[in-house]
Design a protein around this motif. Structure first.
Motif, short mmCIF file in Angstrom:
data_model
loop_
_atom_site.label_atom_id
_atom_site.label_comp_id
_atom_site.label_asym_id
_atom_site.label_seq_id
_atom_site.Cartn_x
_atom_site.Cartn_y
_atom_site.Cartn_z
N GLU A 193 1.27 131.13 -32.63
CA GLU A 193 2.26 130.58 -31.70
C GLU A 193 3.58 130.29 -32.41
OE1 GLU A 193 1.20 126.91 -29.77
OE2 GLU A 193 0.03 128.03 -28.31
N ARG A 209 -1.57 129.31 -23.94
CA ARG A 209 -2.70 128.59 -24.53
C ARG A 209 -3.87 128.53 -23.57
NH1 ARG A 209 -0.02 123.24 -27.12
NH2 ARG A 209 1.08 124.35 -28.77
N ALA A 233 8.39 132.47 -24.23
CA ALA A 233 8.43 131.68 -25.45
C ALA A 233 9.08 130.32 -25.27
CB ALA A 233 9.11 132.46 -26.59
N TYR A 254 -2.22 138.30 -23.90
CA TYR A 254 -1.75 136.95 -24.27
C TYR A 254 -0.26 136.91 -24.62
CZ TYR A 254 -0.80 133.14 -27.52
OH TYR A 254 -0.21 132.12 -28.18
N PRO A 255 0.23 137.85 -25.48
CA PRO A 255 1.67 137.84 -25.77
C PRO A 255 2.52 138.06 -24.52
CG PRO A 255 0.51 139.30 -27.27
CD PRO A 255 -0.47 138.90 -26.23
N PHE A 310 6.37 132.79 -31.33
CA PHE A 310 7.02 132.29 -30.12
C PHE A 310 8.04 131.18 -30.38
CE2 PHE A 310 2.91 133.95 -28.40
CZ PHE A 310 3.47 135.07 -27.82
N LEU A 335 -6.63 139.78 -25.59
CA LEU A 335 -5.70 139.56 -26.70
C LEU A 335 -4.37 140.27 -26.48
CD1 LEU A 335 -8.25 139.89 -29.60
CD2 LEU A 335 -7.16 137.81 -28.82
N ILE A 390 4.44 128.92 -23.50
CA ILE A 390 3.49 128.75 -24.60
C ILE A 390 2.26 128.01 -24.13
CG2 ILE A 390 3.16 127.60 -26.81
CD1 ILE A 390 5.97 128.42 -27.55
N GLU A 392 8.52 126.24 -23.71
CA GLU A 392 7.38 125.31 -23.75
C GLU A 392 6.33 125.66 -22.69
OE1 GLU A 392 5.84 122.97 -26.22
OE2 GLU A 392 8.01 123.32 -26.37
N GLU A 398 -12.34 142.11 -24.60
CA GLU A 398 -11.68 141.17 -25.50
C GLU A 398 -10.31 141.67 -25.92
OE1 GLU A 398 -13.06 138.56 -24.96
OE2 GLU A 398 -14.24 137.88 -26.65
N ILE A 440 -7.39 130.36 -24.37
CA ILE A 440 -8.58 129.54 -24.60
C ILE A 440 -9.60 129.74 -23.48
CG2 ILE A 440 -9.43 127.16 -24.75
CD1 ILE A 440 -7.99 127.81 -27.23
N LEU A 488 -14.67 129.34 -31.60
CA LEU A 488 -13.59 128.96 -30.69
C LEU A 488 -12.61 128.01 -31.40
CD1 LEU A 488 -13.09 129.87 -27.86
CD2 LEU A 488 -14.06 127.75 -27.02
N LEU A 530 -10.88 133.67 -23.77
CA LEU A 530 -11.69 133.88 -24.97
C LEU A 530 -12.87 132.92 -24.97
CD1 LEU A 530 -9.54 134.42 -28.16
CD2 LEU A 530 -11.05 136.01 -27.03
N GLY A 531 -12.61 131.69 -24.53
CA GLY A 531 -13.66 130.67 -24.55
C GLY A 531 -14.84 131.07 -23.68
N ARG A 571 13.13 140.69 -26.19
CA ARG A 571 11.90 141.24 -26.78
C ARG A 571 11.17 142.22 -25.86
NH1 ARG A 571 12.24 136.06 -27.74
NH2 ARG A 571 10.79 135.46 -26.10
N VAL A 626 -13.65 138.69 -33.02
CA VAL A 626 -13.38 139.61 -31.92
C VAL A 626 -14.15 140.91 -32.18
CG1 VAL A 626 -11.56 140.99 -30.85
CG2 VAL A 626 -11.11 138.64 -31.54
N PRO A 627 -14.80 141.48 -31.16
CA PRO A 627 -15.52 142.73 -31.39
C PRO A 627 -14.58 143.82 -31.87
CG PRO A 627 -15.35 142.24 -29.05
CD PRO A 627 -14.91 141.03 -29.77
N ALA A 639 2.82 134.68 -22.72
CA ALA A 639 3.69 133.74 -23.42
C ALA A 639 5.07 134.35 -23.69
CB ALA A 639 3.05 133.28 -24.72
#
Lengths: 492, 505
Positions: A434, B164, B155, B148-149, A438, B145, B160, B157, B141, B168, A423, B171-172, B109, A390-391, B152
């Motif tokens: 996770e 994902r 928490a 993401y929390p 979580f 990040l 989560i 199924e 970026e 993915i 990746l 970031l991908g 939370r 990550v940058p 999800a």
């Protein structure tokens, strides 16, 4: 005093290890190791300063002039490695007290610290000496100490892992000696600078190539280049937490330094990369390591083992940088030696802290650990972001250099290969994140909380470093690119 | 305070809040007060930057070289200024809404929730004020990040899995396509600074230019150009305030904002018009625009329908960038603002319905207008703005995009815009119609239906954003005048053309 610094660099840990062996109590041995580690760090900082100010240092051991006596030769590259090894040693020592205290029987603790100091001495020795045979001696010192440290792991399988490493390590060392012997027969010298100077006039290229092959394979076993990495996952997984931290951050890095030294300073980039297909072979092995090991890491249940495979993949990045053999690529490889060391140190320290609290690093036992040990696991997350690249973290710096180097070489597909493999890191790090954040805590995790400050501080230092050196890169990338320019001098 | 200090404050202020929030974990009211205070202070900061900026001051920070050629630096230009204003205004409203929503929903939370939110706002500011591609990428970026929390958060199924896909995909795309594009740009152009007229102009041939544009267009996954839009519906598992501010405003707008920045300041619109390197993207965006609207029609879950609507509305912005005419870029900039106000209103309404009645499916919402008249009234206003009808803000962005399309010689785009407006009417208006005109199934016809609105904090926020949609209809001229000061790096003739169009209307 200042002129004796290179000798002090190895003598301090050597003497300290001797004293440690006679200590009755673990705490005293720990205190002694702590002092020795910090002293060694001071020495290496002074050496780096001296090298940056007034150029390479040559030190004749015992007053015997090179090429006949043993010469300690420090330039920017190995001053950097010395700083890395001693820095890691010094920062992680506060962590050792409790971690070693719970994982190793109290009667054996002084011996553990003895082995640690010997290993430190050996690694620093490999980095500092300019004598091929002396390197072998230090290689054996560090390796033997490592076998013993690994074998002290709590798990019974640690013994097997140590034995496996012993066999493979010995084969590596033997290959190294054969390679050195061949070099000696064609040049009549063991001094690296002297050998490099005489190679131009050597006619017997077959002996030379054979020597290069033996040295490459021997050192590659030590640095866990795919497919010679099989010893590494077991050794890292079953060794005591503290030993894993130290070895992961330093041992393979020193072996990589050795490879760079032989390739660029001794044989010369011209011979290695232009007359022989070393670059192609190394490139393919590196890419396979980056993918293969990352994919295997995704399926590991034991997180220490997962990170061990991740190390194999990351070593692939470094050797990729060597294989690119251009200024950006090699800079990326060298800077990743440093960058990977700090992120892996943070990773394994965080796991060590978790092991200290709940006695396991199996993924099933980590459910909800992030909610119970938030600072420790934040450390894990930051290290994870670094390894993904990550940058703003160190991982990005390495990746930028490597990708730019690949693009300059016209190998644009490599740019994408580098990105795809990072990746994969998202997947194996994300899996732990996770589970840790979580899922609801249960069992031993319910009672867990962040470890005491002495253990937390080293984690935080490495995390801060992995962000700091991701933004201010004058020290790391600056030295790395200067060293790369120097090493590539032979190509132009 | 100097302009550059203010820029740094706008980025560090939310981060400071991130550090303070966990300290008040036990005292909920103080914790929320920290968020609200930070939000208000951030708006004050952004407004003072804006005051300096309109006064004609050049505001920029000194740059810090991370690597040779990779500087970390911030400055202010019209589009970024608007984006920062939109995000900081809506953060206040959204914080208010969050407090009502999170408490009445009894979410667990909440402390990490507010922490991540603050980090996301900090990175949004970083994106808005980034003066080069590297700085923008860094915050891009971090935004992924930090959100993401939040995705999800629940928490379970489903959350989560949603997280994902989100992580993915975002970031991908950014690592596989965007980062290589940036590296290639850096190697070819020798710089990553945003410059009027673009830094790639005249440096590469047309094919490479089109390929690079493809890397950017799909690499900027946050812009949700089909087929890299899957993360957006997946992100809907997040609590509604997250969907409202982040997945209708901050995150997705950061995506399309980046697309516009890249088109205008990296490629240069003149360069794109001359080479035709962006023509293919016009078709992709038009396809995305129509298809997403059609998919939205088929979704019964309200948030999912809104998510596909967002995909379609984002395609407008990308379309404007791909048309590469200055009028179209102004339309894109307007669309960022107008859609933000409209869509956040719709999401607020969806959340309010969920809190008050626990209903998430549109088919269950028959007669909901009688129970929640204020909410559904606001929903109508938001819908009309999204469709693009006067007297609501949404009409102007569509207008400018149409003008821009004709300028660029793509007249058929006007038809696409019409069809899409009809489609959005088809997926939004029935909800309102059934809500008001039919009686709830659980009550007998003729009975008085009891009014049960969401908590006050939610209702107030809804009214504010709905009001904003109306205000933007009348204030659009002001927004346009700011956008028209963007430096496109083209001859003054073209700039005069926009000016003329603006006054002539």
């Amino acid at each position: 005093m200042m002129t004796q610094l290179p000798a002090l660099q190895v003598v301090i840990p050597l003497l300290a290890s001797l004293f440690c062996a006679f200590m009755k109590r673990g705490t005293v041995a720990w205190a002694l190791s702590l002092v020795a580690s910090w002293a060694v760090l001071v020495v290496s900082i002074l050496i780096l300063q001296q090298v940056l100010e007034s150029g390479p240092i040559s030190y004749a051991m015992g007053g015997w002039e090179p090429p006949f006596g043993i010469e300690y030769y420090v330039d920017k590259l190995n001053a950097f490695v010395l700083l890395l090894v001693s820095g890691v040693g010094a920062i992680i020592m506060p962590f050792a007290k409790r971690s070693v205290g719970t994982e190793i029987h109290s009667t054996r603790q002084p011996y553990f610290y003895t082995m640690y100091l010997l290993c430190l001495c050996g690694l620093l020795g490999i980095a500092i000496t300019g004598d091929a045979f002396n390197i072998f001696v230090f290689l054996e010192v560090s390796s033997l100490a490592t076998y013993a440290m690994v074998a002290m792991g709590k798990d019974k399988r640690a013994l097997l892992a140590a034995f496996q490493y012993l066999i493979i390590g010995t084969i590596g060392a033997t290959f190294y000696v054969i390679g050195t012997g061949l070099l000696y027969t064609v040049t009549g010298s063991l001094n690296l600078v002297d050998i490099a100077g005489q190679l131009d006039s050597v006619n017997n290229t077959r002996a030379l190539v054979t020597s290069l092959a033996f040295l490459t394979v021997g050192i590659s076993l030590k640095l866990a280049l795919f497919p010679l990495h099989v010893w590494l996952p077991n050794a890292y997984a079953y060794a005591p937490s503290f030993a894993t931290v130290f070895l992961a951050a330093t041992a393979t890095k020193v072996a990589i330094y050795l490879l760079i030294r032989f390739f660029f300073s001794v044989f010369g980039a011209g011979l290695v990369f232009q007359s022989l297909p070393v670059s192609e072979i190394l490139l393919i092995l590196s890419v396979v390591a980056m993918f293969g090991a990352s994919i295997v890491a995704i399926f590991q249940e034991d997180i220490k083992r997962m990170l061990a495979y991740s190390s194999v993949a990351q070593i692939g990045y470094i050797t990729l940088g060597i294989a690119l053999a251009n200024s950006n690529g090699l800079s990326g490889g060298i800077v990743h030696i440093f960058n990977h060391a700090i992120m892996k140190a943070a990773f394994f320290l965080a796991l060590g802290a978790v092991f200290y609290r709940i006695g396991s690093v199996h993924i099933d036992h980590l459910a909800g650990i992030g909610r119970r040990m938030p600072i420790t696991m934040m450390g894990f997350v930051i290290a994870g972001m670094s390894i993904v690249g990550v940058p703003g973290t160190v991982g990005f710096i390495s990746k930028w250099y490597l990708a730019a180097g690949a693009f300059e070489n016209g190998q644009w597909w490599l740019v994408f290969a580098i990105m795809i493999s990072s990746l994969l890191a998202v997947i194996y790090v994300g899996r732990v994140v996770e589970v840790a954040w979580f899922r609801d805590p249960s069992g031993a995790t319910l009672e867990a909380r962040d470890p005491p400050p002495a253990m937390l501080l080293p984690i935080l230092i490495f995390c801060a470093a992995s962000i700091y050196f991701g933004i201010d890169t004058t020290l790391t990338a600056g030295i790395a690119s200067q060293a790369a320019e120097l090493l590539l001098g032979g190509l132009r | 305070m100097s302009g550059s200090d203010l820029l740094l404050i706008s980025i560090f202020l939310p981060l400071l809040a991130t550090l303070l929030i966990p300290m008040f974990d036990k005292w909920q009211n103080i914790r929320e007060a920290v968020t609200l205070t930070a939000a208000v202070l951030l708006l004050v900061t952004v407004v003072s930057i804006f005051a300096k900026f309109t006064a004609g001051e050049t505001i920029e920070t000194s740059s810090f070289e991370v690597l040779p050629g990779l500087p970390l630096a911030f400055d202010v230009e019209p589009l970024g200024m608007l984006f920062a204003l939109v995000a900081s205004v809506l953060w206040i409203v959204n914080s208010l809404y969050s407090i009502g929503y999170m408490r009445s929903h009894d979410e667990p939370r909440q402390t990490p929730f507010y922490m991540c939110f603050a980090v996301a706002l900090s990175s949004t500011m970083g994106i808005a004020f980034a003066s080069n591609l590297f700085t923008l990428f860094l915050f891009y970026e971090i935004l992924t990040l930090s959100t993401y929390p939040l995705v999800a958060h629940k928490a379970d199924e489903k959350a989560i899995n949603g997280g994902r896909i989100y992580l993915i995909m975002l970031l991908g795309t950014s690592m596989l396509l965007l980062l290589p594009a940036i590296i290639i740009t850096a190697v070819i152009a020798g710089t990553l600074d945003f410059a009027p007229g673009g830094i790639l102009a005249g440096k590469v041939d047309d094919t490479v230019l089109a390929l690079l544009l493809a890397l950017y267009a799909f690499g900027i996954g946050k812009a949700a150009v089909m087929p890299v839009h899957f993360w957006l519906p997946a992100a809907m598992v997040a609590p509604t305030p997250v969907s409202a501010l982040l997945h209708a405003v901050a995150v997705v707008k950061a995506g399309v904002f980046t697309v516009i920045k890249v088109v205008v300041y990296v490629f240069g619109i003149e360069n794109l018009t001359k080479t035709g390197a962006s023509d293919w993207l016009v078709f992709v965006a038009a396809f995305s625009l129509i298809t997403a609207s059609i998919v939205a029609l088929t979704r019964d879950n309200l948030k999912a329908r809104l998510a596909y609507s967002t995909v379609s509305q984002l395609a407008y912005v990308v379309l404007g960038a791909a048309l590469a005419s200055s009028a179209a870029i102004v339309g894109s900039g307007l669309q960022i603002v107008m859609h933000a106000a409209g869509k956040i209103t719709l999401f607020f309404c969806a959340g309010a319905i969920m809190v008050a009645t626990h209903k998430t499916e549109i088919s269950e919402m028959v007669g909901i207008g009688r129970r929640m008249p204020i909410t559904m009234g606001a929903f109508l206003i938001g819908s009309l703005s999204i469709i693009g009808l006067p007297p609501l803000g949404g009409v102007w962005s569509k207008w400018w995009l149409g003008v821009g399309a004709i300028d660029a010689g793509h007249e058929w785009i006007v038809a696409v815009l019409m069809i899409s407006s009809l489609l959005s009417a088809a997926y939004l208006l029935p909800i309102v119609a059934w809500g008001f005109l039919m009686s709830p199934p659980e009550s007998k016809p003729g009975d008085r239906v009891e009014v049960t609105e969401a908590p006050l904090a939610c209702v107030v926020s809804i009214c504010i954003t709905a009001g904003l949609c109306v205000m933007l209809f009348f204030g659009a001229n002001w927004v346009e005048s700011k956008l028209a000061t963007m430096d496109f790096g083209i001859q003054s003739g073209a700039t005069a053309l926009i000016e003329g169009e603006r006054h002539g209307r």
